[in-house]
Design an enzyme around this catalytic site. Sequence first.
Site, PDB file in Angstrom:
ATOM      1  N   GLU A 133       0.854  -1.197   0.000  1.00 44.53           N
ATOM      2  CA  GLU A 133       0.000   0.000   0.000  1.00 44.53           C
ATOM      3  C   GLU A 133       0.882   1.236   0.000  1.00 44.53           C
ATOM      4  O   GLU A 133       2.015   1.168   0.463  1.00 44.53           O
ATOM      5  CB  GLU A 133      -0.819   0.070   1.305  1.00 44.53           C
ATOM      6  CG  GLU A 133      -1.886  -0.942   1.430  1.00 44.53           C
ATOM      7  CD  GLU A 133      -2.401  -1.032   2.868  1.00 44.53           C
ATOM      8  OE1 GLU A 133      -2.075  -0.163   3.707  1.00 44.53           O
ATOM      9  OE2 GLU A 133      -3.118  -1.994   3.137  1.00 44.53           O
ATOM     10  N   LYS A 135       2.296   4.497   1.642  1.00 49.41           N
ATOM     11  CA  LYS A 135       2.384   4.960   3.029  1.00 49.41           C
ATOM     12  C   LYS A 135       1.971   6.423   3.050  1.00 49.41           C
ATOM     13  O   LYS A 135       2.707   7.299   2.592  1.00 49.41           O
ATOM     14  CB  LYS A 135       3.794   4.778   3.578  1.00 49.41           C
ATOM     15  CG  LYS A 135       3.882   5.144   5.043  1.00 49.41           C
ATOM     16  CD  LYS A 135       5.221   4.738   5.610  1.00 49.41           C
ATOM     17  CE  LYS A 135       5.339   5.117   7.069  1.00 49.41           C
ATOM     18  NZ  LYS A 135       5.069   6.525   7.350  1.00 49.41           N
ATOM     19  N   TYR A 247      -6.953   1.317   6.466  1.00 53.40           N
ATOM     20  CA  TYR A 247      -6.053   0.296   5.928  1.00 53.40           C
ATOM     21  C   TYR A 247      -5.806  -0.884   6.856  1.00 53.40           C
ATOM     22  O   TYR A 247      -5.049  -1.773   6.508  1.00 53.40           O
ATOM     23  CB  TYR A 247      -4.716   0.903   5.517  1.00 53.40           C
ATOM     24  CG  TYR A 247      -4.070   1.818   6.529  1.00 53.40           C
ATOM     25  CD1 TYR A 247      -3.557   1.311   7.709  1.00 53.40           C
ATOM     26  CD2 TYR A 247      -3.983   3.181   6.299  1.00 53.40           C
ATOM     27  CE1 TYR A 247      -2.977   2.137   8.638  1.00 53.40           C
ATOM     28  CE2 TYR A 247      -3.393   4.021   7.223  1.00 53.40           C
ATOM     29  CZ  TYR A 247      -2.897   3.488   8.381  1.00 53.40           C
ATOM     30  OH  TYR A 247      -2.331   4.309   9.295  1.00 53.40           O
ATOM     31  N   CYS A 429      28.916  26.625  28.761  1.00 56.90           N
ATOM     32  CA  CYS A 429      27.504  26.451  28.384  1.00 56.90           C
ATOM     33  C   CYS A 429      26.930  27.817  28.009  1.00 56.90           C
ATOM     34  O   CYS A 429      27.046  28.770  28.792  1.00 56.90           O
ATOM     35  CB  CYS A 429      26.714  25.860  29.550  1.00 56.90           C
ATOM     36  SG  CYS A 429      24.931  25.930  29.313  1.00 56.90           S
ATOM     37  N   CYS A 445      26.386  20.024  29.452  1.00 55.47           N
ATOM     38  CA  CYS A 445      26.503  20.966  30.567  1.00 55.47           C
ATOM     39  C   CYS A 445      26.095  20.219  31.836  1.00 55.47           C
ATOM     40  O   CYS A 445      24.972  19.730  31.937  1.00 55.47           O
ATOM     41  CB  CYS A 445      25.577  22.164  30.344  1.00 55.47           C
ATOM     42  SG  CYS A 445      25.358  23.155  31.841  1.00 55.47           S
ATOM     43  N   CYS A 451      21.145  25.338  35.478  1.00 54.90           N
ATOM     44  CA  CYS A 451      21.287  25.915  34.138  1.00 54.90           C
ATOM     45  C   CYS A 451      19.896  26.274  33.623  1.00 54.90           C
ATOM     46  O   CYS A 451      18.994  25.444  33.604  1.00 54.90           O
ATOM     47  CB  CYS A 451      21.964  24.903  33.214  1.00 54.90           C
ATOM     48  SG  CYS A 451      21.969  25.392  31.496  1.00 54.90           S
TER      49      CYS A 451
END
Length: 740
Positions: A133, A135, A247, A429, A445, A451
Site C-alpha cells: 500500500e 504509506k 487500511y 555552556c 553541561c 542551568c
Amino acid sequence: MYRFRVKTPREQPGTDPAELDTQAAAAEIERLSAEINRHDHLYYSTAEPEIADSAYDALFRRLQALEAAHPSLLAPDSPTQRVGADPRDTLPSVEHAVPMLSLDSALEEAAVRRFDDRLRKALGDVDIRYVLEPKLDGASLELVYVNGVLDRAVTRGNGLVGEGVTENARTIPTVPLRLLEDERAAPRFLSVRGEAIMYLSDFESLNQRRIEAGEPPYQNPRNATSGALRQLDSRITARRPLTVLAYDVLQVDGAEFGTDSEGLAALTAWGFRTPERIRVVESVDAITEYHRAFDADRESLNYEIDGVVVKLDALGPRIRLGSTSHHPRWAIAFKFEPRKEVTRIDRIFVSVGRTGVLTPVALLRPVEVGGVTVSRASLHNREELERKDVREGDLVRVQRAGDVIPQVVARVAEEGRERGEPFAMPANCPSCGTEPVQKGPFTVCPNHFACRAQLKGRITHFGSRSALDIEGLGEETASLLVDEGLVKELADLFDLTEEDLVVLEGFAELSARNLVAAIQGERTEVAPDDPVGSAPADGGARPRALRSVELARFLTGLGIPEVGVTVARDLSLHFRGFEAFRASSQETLQEVHGVGPKMSVAIRAFLDDPRVSTALDHLVAKGFRFVVPEAVPVREGDGWAGKTIVLTGSLEHFSRSALKRVLQGLGARVTGSVSTRTNILVAGENPGSKLVKARELGVEVLDEKQLVARLVEHGTDPGAGPPGPGVGDAGAERPGQDSR
Ligand code: IVH
C-alpha cells in the site's frame, strides 16, 4: 473530490413532517438515513455517484425537516450530524482498544530483503504473500464501531492513549457513521486504523480561502490535517476538507478474516474508503518494482506519501511473529529517499536541551524542502560536526525525513571560495556559563539543576503527562517562570502564588489560580510520626500537609539520564520510597528489572552530583507523600512477575485499565494481543477473537472469577483498592463497558 454541499431552501416533497406520527416519522427517517448513507458512500468512497446533487439535497433536506419536527428521533449517527457539535474545553484522553504501533522502516532494497529473509526463516518458507500500500503522510486515527455504529475516534497519541476526536471525525464524509450492511453484516465490535489526509488540491483551496480571509496559510497538508482533527470545535473541522483512508482492522469481534486482503475487502463493503493501488505480491522484486513505480509517480499524486507499506497478508502467521513494543515484525515501511535541497549556512549556534546536551544547530537561508520551509537544521554533536566539516557560510545539502527535524546531509564543495574557520564547541555552556563535559560524541553541561535552559526543559518535563501531569505548565509557561526569575529550581514551583502569576503576560486570575492548584495537587494532613512521605523541613514537630504523587511519576519527572517511564516504574516498585532509591548503590540498582551496569552508573552519577543532590533536598522538603503499589509476595513459579497477560471482553468488577495496573503492580506485562508469548488470557463477557486465538495457541484462559480467586490466593485483594494509586481514577471510566 471533496465538495461542500450547499443546501438551498426548496419545497419538500412528501407529507408535512409535523403531521406524521412518531412511528411513521421513525420509519421514514430510518429509510432516508440508509439511503443517504449509501449515496454518501457512492459519492465519497467509490466516486461513482448514482444521483444528481439536487436529488441528494432533496433527500437530505427531507431528513432534516423530519428530525426538526421530531427531535426525539434525532440519532447521533444520522447523516445530518456531520455538521459538528458544540465546542469542548479539552480533548479527552482515550485508551486504544489495541496499541497503535508504528512501523519499522527500510531505506533500501537490502533492508527489505533482510525483512523477507527473517520472515521466511521464522515461518518455515510457507507461501508468503505481501500486501502493498502507499504509506500515507497524514495523521493516523482509530475508529471504533460498536454494533455497526461509530462509537469513538481516537488519534494515535503515544500509541496506547490518544485524544478522543469523535465529534470531529463525525464531520468527515469518508468516515461511516454507521457501517453499510448491503454485502456483509456489521460485526459486534470493530476497531479500524486509517489515515486522515488532505488531498493536495483540497489543501491548496483551503489555503487560498485562508489567504483571502487574511489568515496564515498552513505549511503542509499533514499539519493542516492534524490541526483540523484536533479542533475543540467540530464545526471548524466540518469546514476542513479531510478524507480518511482505512487500511487495517485492528480488532474485530463477530467477523473472521484469514488474510489482510479479506479485511480490506470487508472494510470496503462496510463503507470505508481504502488506499488506492493496493497490490498483493510474492517476491522482493515485485516489492521493489511497486516502490519504484510509486516513487516515480510521487510528484503527480494528489496526496503526499513517504514510502510504501509492506505487510504480510496471512493473519495467522502475523500472530506467530508478534511485535516489539514499537512495531510489528510482520510489516515494514519501505521509505522513499528523503527530499533534499541545497542552501547556505548563515550561522551556527549551540542549543541546550533538557538533559544538558549541547547541540550545534545550523541557521540556514530559508529553503523549501518537500513543502516545508526549513531555516535551521541540527548538526547533532561534536563528532558529526567534525566528520561533516561544515562551517558558517558553507553551502550544504539539507533533508527532511518524515517527522524528524531537518538535517544537514553534506557540504557542497565550492571551488575558489574562501571558507570560514571550523566551528568549535563552546568552552562554556551558552546558557549558564558552566564548563561542559565530554560524554562520547556529546558535549554536556553538567549544571543540571541550575542551568536556565535545562531548567526550562526540566520544568516542562516535570509537569508533563507521564510525570506529575500539571496542567498549564507547558514550555511557554516554564520559560516565562525562569525568565522572570520566579523559578530557579524545581522546588520553587511549589512556592508560586496566584499573586506571582497573575502579573505575568498571558495570565489572568483564573489561569493563575488553576496553575497554582495544579502544582499543589491534593495535600493530605499526615501525623508527625507517620513514616510516609518525604522528610519534613522542620524536623517533624507538626502535622504535615503532603502532596500525594506516584513515586514512579516523580522519578520520571526528575529526568534522570536513561530513566524513562518504564524504568521509573520498575525503580519505584523495587525501592518503594524515594529515600531508599537515593540511597541505592550500583549493585542494588542492578537488582532492578531492566537496569544494567551502564544505566546504574548513569543514575548514580546523577544522584551523586552535589548540585543535583542539593536541588533534590530542596524539592523533597516541599513535602511529598510518595505512593507506590502494595507489596505482594511473589511466590516462585506461581506468581505474576514476568508473566505476559492479555485482557479481553468486558469485566464486571474492574475497568480494564484498573486491572492492568493491578497486574503491572505485581510485575506482569499486560499486552494488547495474543501471541505465543502470552501466558494468560483474562476473558470477560463477550471475549471475541482473542479468546479464539488463545485457545488455538493453547494459552491459559481465566474468567473474572478465577482471576480474582487467584489474586486473593496470592495475597492481593483486588477489590480493596488494588495495588497502586492509579486505581483511584478508575471511577472515571465505565467498568464493564470497556471495549474489547
Ligand atoms: S499499516 C502496525 N498502512 O505510517 C502498523 N500504516 O510508522 C500498521 N501509515 O503512523 C500500520 N499509511 O499510521 C499502515 N497504508 C498504511 C499506512 C500506514 C500510513 C502510517 C501509520 C503510522 C506510520 C507508521
